[in-house]
Design a protein around this motif. Sequence first.
Motif, PDB file in Angstrom:
ATOM      1  N   PHE A 162      10.847   9.429   6.732  1.00 21.87           N
ATOM      2  CA  PHE A 162      11.148   9.492   5.308  1.00 21.87           C
ATOM      3  C   PHE A 162      11.277   8.112   4.648  1.00 21.87           C
ATOM      4  CE2 PHE A 162      12.479  13.772   6.617  1.00 21.87           C
ATOM      5  CZ  PHE A 162      11.753  14.515   5.696  1.00 21.87           C
ATOM      6  N   THR A 163      11.442   7.067   5.429  1.00 21.67           N
ATOM      7  CA  THR A 163      11.584   5.733   4.841  1.00 21.67           C
ATOM      8  C   THR A 163      10.301   4.905   4.917  1.00 21.67           C
ATOM      9  OG1 THR A 163      12.437   4.824   6.911  1.00 21.67           O
ATOM     10  CG2 THR A 163      14.062   5.675   5.319  1.00 21.67           C
ATOM     11  N   ALA A 164       9.229   5.484   5.446  1.00 22.34           N
ATOM     12  CA  ALA A 164       7.961   4.758   5.570  1.00 22.34           C
ATOM     13  C   ALA A 164       7.453   4.337   4.199  1.00 22.34           C
ATOM     14  CB  ALA A 164       6.920   5.632   6.264  1.00 22.34           C
ATOM     15  N   GLN A 165       6.946   3.132   4.112  1.00 21.79           N
ATOM     16  CA  GLN A 165       6.434   2.628   2.837  1.00 21.79           C
ATOM     17  C   GLN A 165       5.066   3.200   2.498  1.00 21.79           C
ATOM     18  OE1 GLN A 165       6.555  -1.631   2.909  1.00 21.79           O
ATOM     19  NE2 GLN A 165       8.757  -1.702   2.616  1.00 21.79           N
ATOM     20  N   THR A 166       4.253   3.466   3.503  1.00 23.53           N
ATOM     21  CA  THR A 166       2.923   4.019   3.271  1.00 23.53           C
ATOM     22  C   THR A 166       2.900   5.471   3.717  1.00 23.53           C
ATOM     23  OG1 THR A 166       1.947   1.843   3.660  1.00 23.53           O
ATOM     24  CG2 THR A 166       0.456   3.736   3.746  1.00 23.53           C
ATOM     25  N   ARG A 167       2.328   6.318   2.872  1.00 27.08           N
ATOM     26  CA  ARG A 167       2.259   7.747   3.146  1.00 27.08           C
ATOM     27  C   ARG A 167       0.821   8.226   3.029  1.00 27.08           C
ATOM     28  NH1 ARG A 167       7.804   9.727   1.413  1.00 27.08           N
ATOM     29  NH2 ARG A 167       9.035   7.888   1.887  1.00 27.08           N
TER      30      ARG A 167
ATOM     31  N   LEU B  42       0.867  -1.169   0.000  1.00 27.47           N
ATOM     32  CA  LEU B  42       0.000   0.000   0.000  1.00 27.47           C
ATOM     33  C   LEU B  42       0.906   1.222   0.000  1.00 27.47           C
ATOM     34  CD1 LEU B  42      -2.757   1.391   0.315  1.00 27.47           C
ATOM     35  CD2 LEU B  42      -2.482   1.120   2.793  1.00 27.47           C
ATOM     36  N   GLY B  43       0.763   2.082  -0.998  1.00 28.89           N
ATOM     37  CA  GLY B  43       1.659   3.226  -1.138  1.00 28.89           C
ATOM     38  C   GLY B  43       1.159   4.499  -0.494  1.00 28.89           C
ATOM     39  N   GLN B  44      -0.103   4.853  -0.767  1.00 35.09           N
ATOM     40  CA  GLN B  44      -0.636   6.110  -0.248  1.00 35.09           C
ATOM     41  C   GLN B  44      -2.073   5.915   0.219  1.00 35.09           C
ATOM     42  OE1 GLN B  44      -0.395   8.792  -3.588  1.00 35.09           O
ATOM     43  NE2 GLN B  44       1.607   9.540  -2.965  1.00 35.09           N
ATOM     44  N   VAL B  45      -2.429   6.722   1.213  1.00 37.61           N
ATOM     45  CA  VAL B  45      -3.805   6.824   1.671  1.00 37.61           C
ATOM     46  C   VAL B  45      -4.191   8.287   1.502  1.00 37.61           C
ATOM     47  CG1 VAL B  45      -5.356   6.646   3.657  1.00 37.61           C
ATOM     48  CG2 VAL B  45      -3.521   4.970   3.361  1.00 37.61           C
ATOM     49  N   MET B  46      -5.279   8.529   0.761  1.00 37.16           N
ATOM     50  CA  MET B  46      -5.741   9.888   0.543  1.00 37.16           C
ATOM     51  C   MET B  46      -6.633  10.303   1.698  1.00 37.16           C
ATOM     52  SD  MET B  46      -4.171   9.315  -2.085  1.00 37.16           S
ATOM     53  CE  MET B  46      -4.032   8.929  -3.793  1.00 37.16           C
ATOM     54  N   LEU B  47      -6.334  11.451   2.295  1.00 39.87           N
ATOM     55  CA  LEU B  47      -7.178  12.011   3.349  1.00 39.87           C
ATOM     56  C   LEU B  47      -7.735  13.335   2.841  1.00 39.87           C
ATOM     57  CD1 LEU B  47      -4.991  11.386   6.541  1.00 39.87           C
ATOM     58  CD2 LEU B  47      -6.927  10.036   5.708  1.00 39.87           C
ATOM     59  N   TYR B  48      -9.050  13.418   2.733  1.00 39.54           N
ATOM     60  CA  TYR B  48      -9.716  14.625   2.253  1.00 39.54           C
ATOM     61  C   TYR B  48     -10.142  15.432   3.477  1.00 39.54           C
ATOM     62  CZ  TYR B  48      -9.656  11.732  -1.872  1.00 39.54           C
ATOM     63  OH  TYR B  48      -9.239  10.932  -2.900  1.00 39.54           O
ATOM     64  N   VAL B  49      -9.573  16.614   3.617  1.00 45.12           N
ATOM     65  CA  VAL B  49      -9.754  17.407   4.831  1.00 45.12           C
ATOM     66  C   VAL B  49     -10.277  18.798   4.485  1.00 45.12           C
ATOM     67  CG1 VAL B  49      -7.948  16.111   6.041  1.00 45.12           C
ATOM     68  CG2 VAL B  49      -7.351  18.215   4.838  1.00 45.12           C
ATOM     69  N   ASN B  50     -10.820  19.468   5.488  1.00 43.65           N
ATOM     70  CA  ASN B  50     -11.361  20.810   5.290  1.00 43.65           C
ATOM     71  C   ASN B  50     -10.271  21.874   5.273  1.00 43.65           C
ATOM     72  OD1 ASN B  50     -14.080  19.939   5.191  1.00 43.65           O
ATOM     73  ND2 ASN B  50     -14.046  19.722   7.403  1.00 43.65           N
ATOM     74  N   ASP B  51      -9.209  21.681   6.048  1.00 46.32           N
ATOM     75  CA  ASP B  51      -8.137  22.673   6.140  1.00 46.32           C
ATOM     76  C   ASP B  51      -6.792  21.945   6.073  1.00 46.32           C
ATOM     77  OD1 ASP B  51      -6.200  24.570   6.957  1.00 46.32           O
ATOM     78  OD2 ASP B  51      -7.653  25.610   8.229  1.00 46.32           O
ATOM     79  N   VAL B  52      -6.214  21.902   4.882  1.00 49.61           N
ATOM     80  CA  VAL B  52      -4.976  21.143   4.648  1.00 49.61           C
ATOM     81  C   VAL B  52      -3.854  21.609   5.563  1.00 49.61           C
ATOM     82  CG1 VAL B  52      -3.180  20.622   2.945  1.00 49.61           C
ATOM     83  CG2 VAL B  52      -5.578  20.551   2.273  1.00 49.61           C
ATOM     84  N   GLU B  53      -3.654  22.901   5.696  1.00 42.78           N
ATOM     85  CA  GLU B  53      -2.547  23.420   6.516  1.00 42.78           C
ATOM     86  C   GLU B  53      -2.740  23.107   7.998  1.00 42.78           C
ATOM     87  OE1 GLU B  53       0.412  24.618   5.622  1.00 42.78           O
ATOM     88  OE2 GLU B  53      -0.122  24.337   3.525  1.00 42.78           O
TER      89      GLU B  53
END
Length: 125
Positions: free
Chosen positions: A48-53, A5-16
Amino acid sequence: MINQLGQVMLYVNDVEKIKSFWIEKVGFVVTKELHDTNVHSIEIAPNFTAQTRFVLFDRNVIEETEPELNFETPSLMFYTNDIDELYQKFQDAGITVGEKVDIQLGTVFNFADTENNYFAVMERK
């Protein structure tokens, strides 16, 4: 064949604001930040070496361009080697945490980000 598993998308109201939560309170790092004319996304990970981001996206922008997507926050379980230390760190950082619970697989607690999305952490037996 899928091998990770490479990435998990998180849809948020305030990215910053969510970026600050994960970086300043949880201890993640920013691995990539992209600015497009329409989309600003931030890739974060435990290190920085994590496989999933995770990739943080502005929910409103993505809803306009991809309305068929599922925008609910996924149920995620993190692992730790020292749940007591992490629990105390999260409390000290002002993160909303649930009670630690012993289950058959180990000890677990949940925590919330600044938009009240809940995640869980477990120290496996």
